[in-house]
Design a protein around this motif. Structure first.
Motif, mmCIF file in Angstrom:
data_model
loop_
_atom_site.group_PDB
_atom_site.id
_atom_site.type_symbol
_atom_site.label_atom_id
_atom_site.label_comp_id
_atom_site.label_asym_id
_atom_site.label_seq_id
_atom_site.Cartn_x
_atom_site.Cartn_y
_atom_site.Cartn_z
ATOM 1 N N GLU A 180 -39.228 -42.834 -6.964
ATOM 2 C CA GLU A 180 -40.321 -41.920 -7.313
ATOM 3 C C GLU A 180 -41.084 -42.403 -8.543
ATOM 4 O OE1 GLU A 180 -41.099 -37.197 -8.418
ATOM 5 O OE2 GLU A 180 -39.058 -37.934 -7.999
ATOM 6 N N VAL A 181 -40.354 -42.818 -9.608
ATOM 7 C CA VAL A 181 -41.040 -43.195 -10.852
ATOM 8 C C VAL A 181 -41.633 -44.598 -10.771
ATOM 9 C CG1 VAL A 181 -39.659 -41.647 -12.244
ATOM 10 C CG2 VAL A 181 -38.879 -44.000 -11.930
ATOM 11 N N LEU A 182 -41.075 -45.451 -9.910
ATOM 12 C CA LEU A 182 -41.610 -46.807 -9.761
ATOM 13 C C LEU A 182 -42.748 -46.877 -8.758
ATOM 14 C CD1 LEU A 182 -38.314 -48.945 -9.780
ATOM 15 C CD2 LEU A 182 -40.018 -48.782 -11.607
ATOM 16 N N GLY A 183 -42.908 -45.833 -7.984
ATOM 17 C CA GLY A 183 -43.979 -45.833 -6.994
ATOM 18 C C GLY A 183 -43.690 -46.733 -5.815
ATOM 19 N N VAL A 184 -42.421 -46.810 -5.406
ATOM 20 C CA VAL A 184 -42.036 -47.617 -4.248
ATOM 21 C C VAL A 184 -41.328 -46.711 -3.250
ATOM 22 C CG1 VAL A 184 -41.819 -49.701 -5.654
ATOM 23 C CG2 VAL A 184 -39.791 -48.291 -5.213
ATOM 24 N N THR A 229 -27.247 -51.290 -19.867
ATOM 25 C CA THR A 229 -28.538 -50.945 -19.287
ATOM 26 C C THR A 229 -28.624 -51.497 -17.878
ATOM 27 O OG1 THR A 229 -29.605 -51.042 -21.464
ATOM 28 C CG2 THR A 229 -31.034 -51.129 -19.541
ATOM 29 N N ARG A 230 -28.927 -50.634 -16.937
ATOM 30 C CA ARG A 230 -29.136 -51.050 -15.547
ATOM 31 C C ARG A 230 -30.589 -50.748 -15.214
ATOM 32 N NH1 ARG A 230 -28.625 -49.229 -10.092
ATOM 33 N NH2 ARG A 230 -27.737 -50.853 -8.736
ATOM 34 N N THR A 231 -31.366 -51.810 -15.016
ATOM 35 C CA THR A 231 -32.813 -51.691 -14.883
ATOM 36 C C THR A 231 -33.267 -52.180 -13.516
ATOM 37 O OG1 THR A 231 -33.105 -52.026 -17.257
ATOM 38 C CG2 THR A 231 -35.025 -52.380 -15.861
ATOM 39 N N LEU A 232 -34.126 -51.399 -12.894
ATOM 40 C CA LEU A 232 -34.704 -51.765 -11.603
ATOM 41 C C LEU A 232 -36.186 -52.078 -11.785
ATOM 42 C CD1 LEU A 232 -33.111 -49.126 -9.172
ATOM 43 C CD2 LEU A 232 -32.218 -51.359 -9.899
ATOM 44 N N HIS A 233 -36.615 -53.207 -11.215
ATOM 45 C CA HIS A 233 -38.008 -53.652 -11.295
ATOM 46 C C HIS A 233 -38.567 -53.771 -9.878
ATOM 47 C CE1 HIS A 233 -37.653 -54.920 -15.555
ATOM 48 N NE2 HIS A 233 -36.457 -55.341 -15.222
ATOM 49 N N PRO A 234 -39.784 -53.270 -9.645
ATOM 50 C CA PRO A 234 -40.430 -53.512 -8.348
ATOM 51 C C PRO A 234 -40.562 -55.017 -8.117
ATOM 52 C CG PRO A 234 -41.632 -51.870 -9.622
ATOM 53 C CD PRO A 234 -40.635 -52.471 -10.545
ATOM 54 N N ALA A 235 -40.225 -55.449 -6.938
ATOM 55 C CA ALA A 235 -40.157 -56.887 -6.660
ATOM 56 C C ALA A 235 -41.475 -57.603 -6.924
ATOM 57 C CB ALA A 235 -39.713 -57.113 -5.222
ATOM 58 N N GLU A 236 -42.605 -56.956 -6.618
ATOM 59 C CA GLU A 236 -43.890 -57.639 -6.732
ATOM 60 C C GLU A 236 -44.486 -57.538 -8.131
ATOM 61 O OE1 GLU A 236 -44.851 -53.397 -5.879
ATOM 62 O OE2 GLU A 236 -43.350 -54.861 -5.241
ATOM 63 N N LYS A 237 -43.832 -56.814 -9.052
ATOM 64 C CA LYS A 237 -44.408 -56.597 -10.374
ATOM 65 C C LYS A 237 -43.584 -57.223 -11.497
ATOM 66 C CE LYS A 237 -46.757 -52.254 -9.254
ATOM 67 N NZ LYS A 237 -46.901 -50.820 -9.617
ATOM 68 N N PHE A 238 -42.564 -57.952 -11.147
ATOM 69 C CA PHE A 238 -41.731 -58.508 -12.206
ATOM 70 C C PHE A 238 -41.328 -59.926 -11.849
ATOM 71 C CE2 PHE A 238 -37.756 -59.301 -14.474
ATOM 72 C CZ PHE A 238 -38.080 -58.886 -15.747
ATOM 73 N N GLN A 239 -41.401 -60.790 -12.851
ATOM 74 C CA GLN A 239 -40.983 -62.180 -12.678
ATOM 75 C C GLN A 239 -40.083 -62.559 -13.836
ATOM 76 O OE1 GLN A 239 -44.005 -65.133 -11.663
ATOM 77 N NE2 GLN A 239 -43.123 -66.519 -13.187
ATOM 78 N N TYR A 240 -38.948 -63.151 -13.520
ATOM 79 C CA TYR A 240 -38.006 -63.568 -14.558
ATOM 80 C C TYR A 240 -38.001 -65.090 -14.621
ATOM 81 C CZ TYR A 240 -33.756 -63.899 -17.364
ATOM 82 O OH TYR A 240 -32.851 -64.157 -18.355
ATOM 83 N N ASP A 241 -38.464 -65.642 -15.737
ATOM 84 C CA ASP A 241 -38.517 -67.091 -15.913
ATOM 85 C C ASP A 241 -37.360 -67.547 -16.781
ATOM 86 O OD1 ASP A 241 -42.073 -66.787 -16.215
ATOM 87 O OD2 ASP A 241 -40.910 -67.400 -14.466
ATOM 88 N N MET A 242 -36.795 -68.676 -16.449
ATOM 89 C CA MET A 242 -35.668 -69.239 -17.192
ATOM 90 C C MET A 242 -35.908 -70.714 -17.396
ATOM 91 S SD MET A 242 -31.620 -69.172 -16.162
ATOM 92 C CE MET A 242 -31.505 -67.409 -16.383
ATOM 93 N N ARG A 243 -35.713 -71.187 -18.602
ATOM 94 C CA ARG A 243 -35.861 -72.600 -18.912
ATOM 95 C C ARG A 243 -34.499 -73.195 -19.208
ATOM 96 N NH1 ARG A 243 -39.461 -74.199 -23.984
ATOM 97 N NH2 ARG A 243 -37.788 -73.106 -25.026
ATOM 98 N N VAL A 244 -34.183 -74.296 -18.560
ATOM 99 C CA VAL A 244 -32.908 -74.979 -18.742
ATOM 100 C C VAL A 244 -33.165 -76.341 -19.391
ATOM 101 C CG1 VAL A 244 -30.854 -75.893 -17.619
ATOM 102 C CG2 VAL A 244 -31.942 -73.846 -16.707
ATOM 103 N N ARG A 245 -32.582 -76.587 -20.521
ATOM 104 C CA ARG A 245 -32.673 -77.875 -21.178
ATOM 105 C C ARG A 245 -31.407 -78.675 -20.860
ATOM 106 N NH1 ARG A 245 -34.978 -76.406 -27.237
ATOM 107 N NH2 ARG A 245 -37.048 -75.714 -26.555
ATOM 108 N N VAL A 246 -31.585 -79.850 -20.299
ATOM 109 C CA VAL A 246 -30.467 -80.683 -19.892
ATOM 110 C C VAL A 246 -30.343 -81.852 -20.868
ATOM 111 C CG1 VAL A 246 -29.446 -82.046 -18.053
ATOM 112 C CG2 VAL A 246 -30.841 -80.045 -17.487
ATOM 113 N N ASN A 247 -29.220 -81.915 -21.577
ATOM 114 C CA ASN A 247 -28.999 -83.024 -22.468
ATOM 115 C C ASN A 247 -28.608 -84.267 -21.683
ATOM 116 O OD1 ASN A 247 -29.526 -81.404 -24.611
ATOM 117 N ND2 ASN A 247 -27.408 -81.183 -25.280
ATOM 118 N N PRO A 248 -29.088 -85.451 -22.063
ATOM 119 C CA PRO A 248 -28.723 -86.662 -21.324
ATOM 120 C C PRO A 248 -27.250 -86.958 -21.511
ATOM 121 C CG PRO A 248 -29.927 -87.217 -23.323
ATOM 122 C CD PRO A 248 -29.992 -85.733 -23.204
#
Length: 251
Positions: A204-208, A232-251
């Motif tokens: 109802e509150v997310l509009g989905v 915290t348990r958080t729900l995000h509408p699939a089309e409105k949220f993007q989670y980006d992660m950067r991984v640095r790989v040491n040689p």
């Protein structure tokens, strides 16, 4: 933020458990504890290093995560490798990104109530049945347009309830309020991401539509003594949220 488990940088910081983990890693690398050897028991490490048992357990968990040791509490820890494995572990460097996310959105407290942990909730939280906690339902919306981006159920120990009055009139995250007003320090955040179905209240509150697939992000915040300060348990509408992660790989 992420960091590769393949290097000593996998255990950054100046917390006691980080320093203990680095010291044990060095002992393993130097051959003091060769592959196949058993590390000293938790009580022996507590006595030798002058730290708490919780600190030792946290440090040993780090070493297990990077593949240096195996074993568990009550069984003992055994060296399985002299150097970290090439698999990658993900951890938070700081809470800066989380604080910024809170500042860029507006939080609305939809409800709050005192609860008594059921047996199921106690098992989920690793706490005792019958403990008093606060349950808060919040909605975060975009600062300008007011579009819903996150519906959260937040649980905090009853003694932290005094921060909730301020939370209703601030965009500041509850964990940040706990740090500022209660003199606590968040030293570890554990996060898990999964796909869930929106129940009626969240939908109802997310509009989905009810039952719609949403991104579920659960975070657990721990203090300097290892106590659980917030879940915290958080729900995000699939089309409105993007989670980006950067991984640095040491040689």
């Amino acid at each position: 933020m992420t960091r590769p488990a393949a290097a000593s940088a996998a255990i950054p910081g100046n917390t006691k458990h980080a320093m203990v983990a680095r010291a044990l890693m060095q002992d393993i690398a130097s051959g003091k504890y060769p592959v196949g050897a058993q590390l000293p028991s938790e009580p022996d490490l507590v006595a030798a290093l002058g730290v708490s048992r919780q600190t030792i357990r946290t440090a040993l968990r780090y070493l297990r995560d990077v593949g240096l040791i195996s074993g568990s509490q009550g069984v003992g820890s055994f060296v399985r490798a002299s150097a970290p494995s090439r698999r990658y572990g993900y951890a938070f460097d700081s809470v800066t990104d989380l604080v910024q996310y809170a500042a860029d959105t507006v939080m609305r407290v939809l409800s709050r109530r005192e609860i008594t942990l059921t047996a199921e909730q106690a098992e989920w939280l690793g706490r005792k049945q019958g403990e008093a906690w606060w349950q808060v339902h919040t909605l975060r919306v975009t600062a300008g347009l007011g579009e819903p981006v996150a519906s959260s159920v937040i649980l905090i120990p009853y003694v932290f309830g005094q921060v909730l009055d301020e939370a209703e009139h601030s965009s500041e995250a509850i964990f940040s309020l706990i740090e500022r007003r209660m003199g606590e320090s968040i030293t570890e955040i554990r996060q898990s991401i999964s796909i869930a179905r929106a129940d009626d209240a969240h939908a109802e509150v997310l509009g989905v539509p009810p039952g719609d697939a949403v991104m579920c992000m659960e975070r657990r915040y721990f203090g300097r003594t290892g106590d659980l300060l917030e879940v915290t348990r958080t729900l995000h509408p699939a089309e409105k949220f993007q989670y980006d992660m950067r991984v640095r790989v040491n040689p």
